[in-house]
Design a protein around this motif. Structure first.
Motif, PDB file in Angstrom:
ATOM      1  N   GLY A  25       0.776  -1.227   0.000  1.00 21.39           N
ATOM      2  CA  GLY A  25       0.000   0.000   0.000  1.00 21.39           C
ATOM      3  C   GLY A  25       0.806   1.274   0.000  1.00 21.39           C
ATOM      4  N   THR A  26       2.125   1.179  -0.183  1.00 20.58           N
ATOM      5  CA  THR A  26       2.983   2.369  -0.162  1.00 20.58           C
ATOM      6  C   THR A  26       3.457   2.712  -1.569  1.00 20.58           C
ATOM      7  OG1 THR A  26       4.985   1.059   0.230  1.00 20.58           O
ATOM      8  CG2 THR A  26       3.779   1.869   2.168  1.00 20.58           C
ATOM      9  N   ASP A 173      -3.453  10.391  -3.967  1.00 23.16           N
ATOM     10  CA  ASP A 173      -4.760  10.149  -3.353  1.00 23.16           C
ATOM     11  C   ASP A 173      -5.388   8.855  -3.869  1.00 23.16           C
ATOM     12  OD1 ASP A 173      -4.491  12.473  -1.918  1.00 23.16           O
ATOM     13  OD2 ASP A 173      -5.711  13.685  -3.284  1.00 23.16           O
ATOM     14  N   ILE A 174      -5.243   8.598  -5.175  1.00 19.90           N
ATOM     15  CA  ILE A 174      -5.791   7.374  -5.766  1.00 19.90           C
ATOM     16  C   ILE A 174      -5.138   6.145  -5.147  1.00 19.90           C
ATOM     17  CG2 ILE A 174      -5.858   6.000  -7.886  1.00 19.90           C
ATOM     18  CD1 ILE A 174      -6.213   8.677  -9.399  1.00 19.90           C
ATOM     19  N   VAL A 175      -3.809   6.172  -5.038  1.00 18.66           N
ATOM     20  CA  VAL A 175      -3.076   5.033  -4.472  1.00 18.66           C
ATOM     21  C   VAL A 175      -3.504   4.806  -3.029  1.00 18.66           C
ATOM     22  CG1 VAL A 175      -0.791   4.217  -3.769  1.00 18.66           C
ATOM     23  CG2 VAL A 175      -1.108   5.257  -6.016  1.00 18.66           C
ATOM     24  N   ARG A 176      -3.676   5.871  -2.263  1.00 16.30           N
ATOM     25  CA  ARG A 176      -4.097   5.748  -0.872  1.00 16.30           C
ATOM     26  C   ARG A 176      -5.490   5.113  -0.785  1.00 16.30           C
ATOM     27  NH1 ARG A 176       0.506   6.797  -0.476  1.00 16.30           N
ATOM     28  NH2 ARG A 176       1.546   8.477   0.648  1.00 16.30           N
ATOM     29  N   ARG A 177      -6.377   5.542  -1.655  1.00 19.20           N
ATOM     30  CA  ARG A 177      -7.763   5.045  -1.601  1.00 19.20           C
ATOM     31  C   ARG A 177      -7.861   3.595  -2.043  1.00 19.20           C
ATOM     32  NH1 ARG A 177     -10.758   9.719  -4.871  1.00 19.20           N
ATOM     33  NH2 ARG A 177     -12.519   8.249  -4.785  1.00 19.20           N
ATOM     34  N   THR A 181       0.106  -1.217  -3.890  1.00 18.77           N
ATOM     35  CA  THR A 181       1.537  -0.932  -3.780  1.00 18.77           C
ATOM     36  C   THR A 181       2.024  -0.389  -5.121  1.00 18.77           C
ATOM     37  OG1 THR A 181       1.730  -2.779  -2.239  1.00 18.77           O
ATOM     38  CG2 THR A 181       3.774  -1.912  -3.179  1.00 18.77           C
ATOM     39  N   THR A 182       2.798   0.696  -5.071  1.00 19.03           N
ATOM     40  CA  THR A 182       3.147   1.401  -6.309  1.00 19.03           C
ATOM     41  C   THR A 182       4.638   1.711  -6.354  1.00 19.03           C
ATOM     42  OG1 THR A 182       0.946   2.420  -6.420  1.00 19.03           O
ATOM     43  CG2 THR A 182       2.711   3.493  -7.669  1.00 19.03           C
ATOM     44  N   ILE A 183       5.231   1.532  -7.539  1.00 17.51           N
ATOM     45  CA  ILE A 183       6.615   1.923  -7.799  1.00 17.51           C
ATOM     46  C   ILE A 183       6.597   2.928  -8.939  1.00 17.51           C
ATOM     47  CG2 ILE A 183       8.937   1.177  -8.420  1.00 17.51           C
ATOM     48  CD1 ILE A 183       8.196  -1.619  -7.497  1.00 17.51           C
ATOM     49  N   ILE A 184       7.234   4.057  -8.735  1.00 17.52           N
ATOM     50  CA  ILE A 184       7.306   5.092  -9.766  1.00 17.52           C
ATOM     51  C   ILE A 184       8.761   5.407 -10.067  1.00 17.52           C
ATOM     52  CG2 ILE A 184       7.019   6.891  -7.999  1.00 17.52           C
ATOM     53  CD1 ILE A 184       5.712   8.641 -10.146  1.00 17.52           C
ATOM     54  N   VAL A 185       9.107   5.431 -11.341  1.00 20.39           N
ATOM     55  CA  VAL A 185      10.449   5.795 -11.785  1.00 20.39           C
ATOM     56  C   VAL A 185      10.452   7.266 -12.171  1.00 20.39           C
ATOM     57  CG1 VAL A 185      12.064   5.570 -13.719  1.00 20.39           C
ATOM     58  CG2 VAL A 185      11.256   3.540 -12.540  1.00 20.39           C
ATOM     59  N   THR A 186      11.425   8.014 -11.692  1.00 22.40           N
ATOM     60  CA  THR A 186      11.518   9.426 -12.023  1.00 22.40           C
ATOM     61  C   THR A 186      12.961   9.906 -11.878  1.00 22.40           C
ATOM     62  OG1 THR A 186      10.691  11.651 -11.479  1.00 22.40           O
ATOM     63  CG2 THR A 186      10.972  10.123  -9.650  1.00 22.40           C
TER      64      THR A 186
END
Length: 345
Positions: A25-26, A173-177, A181-186
Motif C-alpha cells: 500500500g505504499t 490520493d488514488i493510491v491511498r484510496r 503498492t506502487t513503484i514510480i520511476v523518475t
C-alpha cells in the motif's frame, strides 16, 4: 521485494546486486540520473527483461519465472500507450477483456472514471483528451485488473509543471484510496519527494541510499546523494570558509547546502564564520539569488524567497557579511565520487 538483482547490457552493468523491499500500500520512488538503472529495475520487476541473477517476490510468492501477464500488475508507460482507435471506456477495460475476467465492465469503468476524476468521458477517444486526462486514463487502465502492484515509468514527464503538480497529488490520493503498492520511476527530485513514502536513489546500477524523503534529504549517505538531491555549493577544502567554520576532511573539496548557511549582516558577537562580500544579486522568479565572494576569491550562492529576503536579508551589492554553517552539515568529496557514468563490467 527484489533480492540481489543483477543484469548486464552489453559491456555495461545496468543493475548490480540490488535489493528493494516495499511495504504493502505504499509508494516507492526510484530516483536517479539517466542510465542509472531505475527503469531497467522496473522492467525486471514487470518481467519485460530477465535478470542474470536474483529473485522477485510478491509477499512470499516467488514470481521470477512468471510471464508478464501472470504477474498481477498494472503498468503506466511514459507515453501512456493508449489505443487511439478505442474509446476511453474500451481502453480501461482492455486488460480485463483480454484476461476474460468476470466483472461488470460498465460498472468498473464508471468506478474508475470517478476515482480518476474523469466522470462522463468514457465515450471519448484519447486524441480528444488533454495530456493530463490521458495520464489519468492510463492510471485507470492500470487499475482495471485489480493489480497487486502498479508500476509507473516517468508518468508526468510530458506534462507542463502546473499540471504535473496537480496530477501528482491526484495519483497519491488514488493510491491511498485503492491501497495498491506502487513503484514510480523518475529523475525529478521534487516529484519523488511529493509523492513517495520511500525513495531509492540509484547510481551506476547500484542503490546509493534508501529511506523516507525526509531521511534522505536530511542525512545523505554519500557525496553523490547530497549532490544529486537538492542545491549544493562546491568549495575547496583549503578555503577560508571551510577553515573558519572548523570543518576538517582529507578530501580536496567540500559541499554544503545554501539552505544551511547562516548569513549575518552584523558582525558583533559572531564566531565561526568567514567574511564575504555580496558580489551580485538577481531576481529569479519567486526567489532572490545572492552571489557571495569570500576574501580569498571563493564564491558561493544562496537563493531565498522574496518574503524571507525582505524579512531577513535585503542585502545590497558590495555589502560585507559573515557566513557560517554547522560543520555537521558539510561533506568532503572528490569529483570522482559524483560520477554517474554507466558501470563497465
Amino acid at each position: 521485494m527484489v533480492r540481489h538483482f543483477e543484469t548486464r547490457r552489453g559491456t555495461f552493468r545496468a543493475v548490480d546486486g540490488v535489493d528493494v523491499e516495499m511495504a504493502p500500500g505504499t509508494i516507492t520512488a526510484l530516483l536517479g540520473p539517466s542510465g542509472s538503472g531505475k527503469t531497467t529495475l522496473l522492467r525486471l520487476i514487470a518481467g519485460l527483461e530477465a535478470p542474470d541473477q536474483g529473485r522477485v517476490f510478491f509477499d512470499d510468492d516467488d514470481i521470477t519465472a512468471y510471464e508478464v501477464q501472470d504477474r498481477d500488475l498494472g503498468f503506466v508507460f511514459q507515453g501512456y500507450a493508449l489505443f487511439k482507435h478505442m474509446t476511453v471506456a474500451d481502453n480501461i477495460t482492455f486488460g480485463p477483456r483480454m484476461r476474460k475476467m468476470e466483472m461488470d465492465m460498465q460498472a468498473k469503468v464508471n468506478e474508475l472514471l470517478e476515482l480518476t476524476d474523469l466522470p462522463g468521458l468514457g465515450g471519448r477517444f484519447p486524441p480528444q483528451l488533454s495530456g493530463g486526462q490521458r495520464q489519468r486514463v492510463a492510471v485507470a487502465r492500470a487499475l482495471a485488473c485489480n493489480p497487486r502492484l502498479m508500476l509507473l515509468d516517468e508518468p508526468f514527464g510530458a506534462l507542463d509543471p502546473i499540471v504535473r503538480k496537480s496530477l501528482r497529488h491526484g495519483l497519491r490520493d488514488i493510491v491511498r484510496r485503492v491501497g495498491v503498492t506502487t513503484i514510480i520511476v523518475t529523475h525529478d527530485q521534487e516529484e519523488a519527494w511529493d509523492i513517495a513514502d520511500q525513495v531509492v536513489i540509484f547510481n551506476r546500477g547500484r542503490i546509493e541510499q534508501r529511506g523516507t524523503p525526509k531521511e534522505v534529504g536530511q542525512a545523505p549517505a554519500s557525496p553523490f546523494v547530497m549532490n544529486f538531491v537538492g542545491d549544493v555549493n562546491h568549495v575547496p577544502a583549503s578555503c577560508q570558509f571551510v577553515r573558519k567554520v572548523g570543518f576538517h576532511t582529507d578530501k580536496p573539496f567540500v559541499m554544503c547546502r545554501p539552505s544551511d548557511y547562516e548569513v549575518h549582516t552584523t558582525f558583533e558577537g559572531v564566531e565561526g564564520a568567514a567574511a564575504a562580500t555580496v558580489h551580485d544579486k538577481a531576481n529569479v522568479g519567486k526567489l532572490v539569488r545572492y552571489y557571495l565572494r569570500f576574501d580569498d576569491g571563493v564564491d558561493i550562492d544562496i537563493a531565498v524567497s522574496r518574503r524571507v529576503d525582505e524579512q531577513q536579508y535585503d542585502m545590497e551589492v558590495g555589502q560585507r557579511v559573515l557566513v557560517g554553517i554547522q560543520p555537521s552539515r558539510m561533506m568532503g568529496f572528490d569529483y570522482s565520487e559524483l560520477d554517474a557514468s554507466a558501470s563497465v563490467v
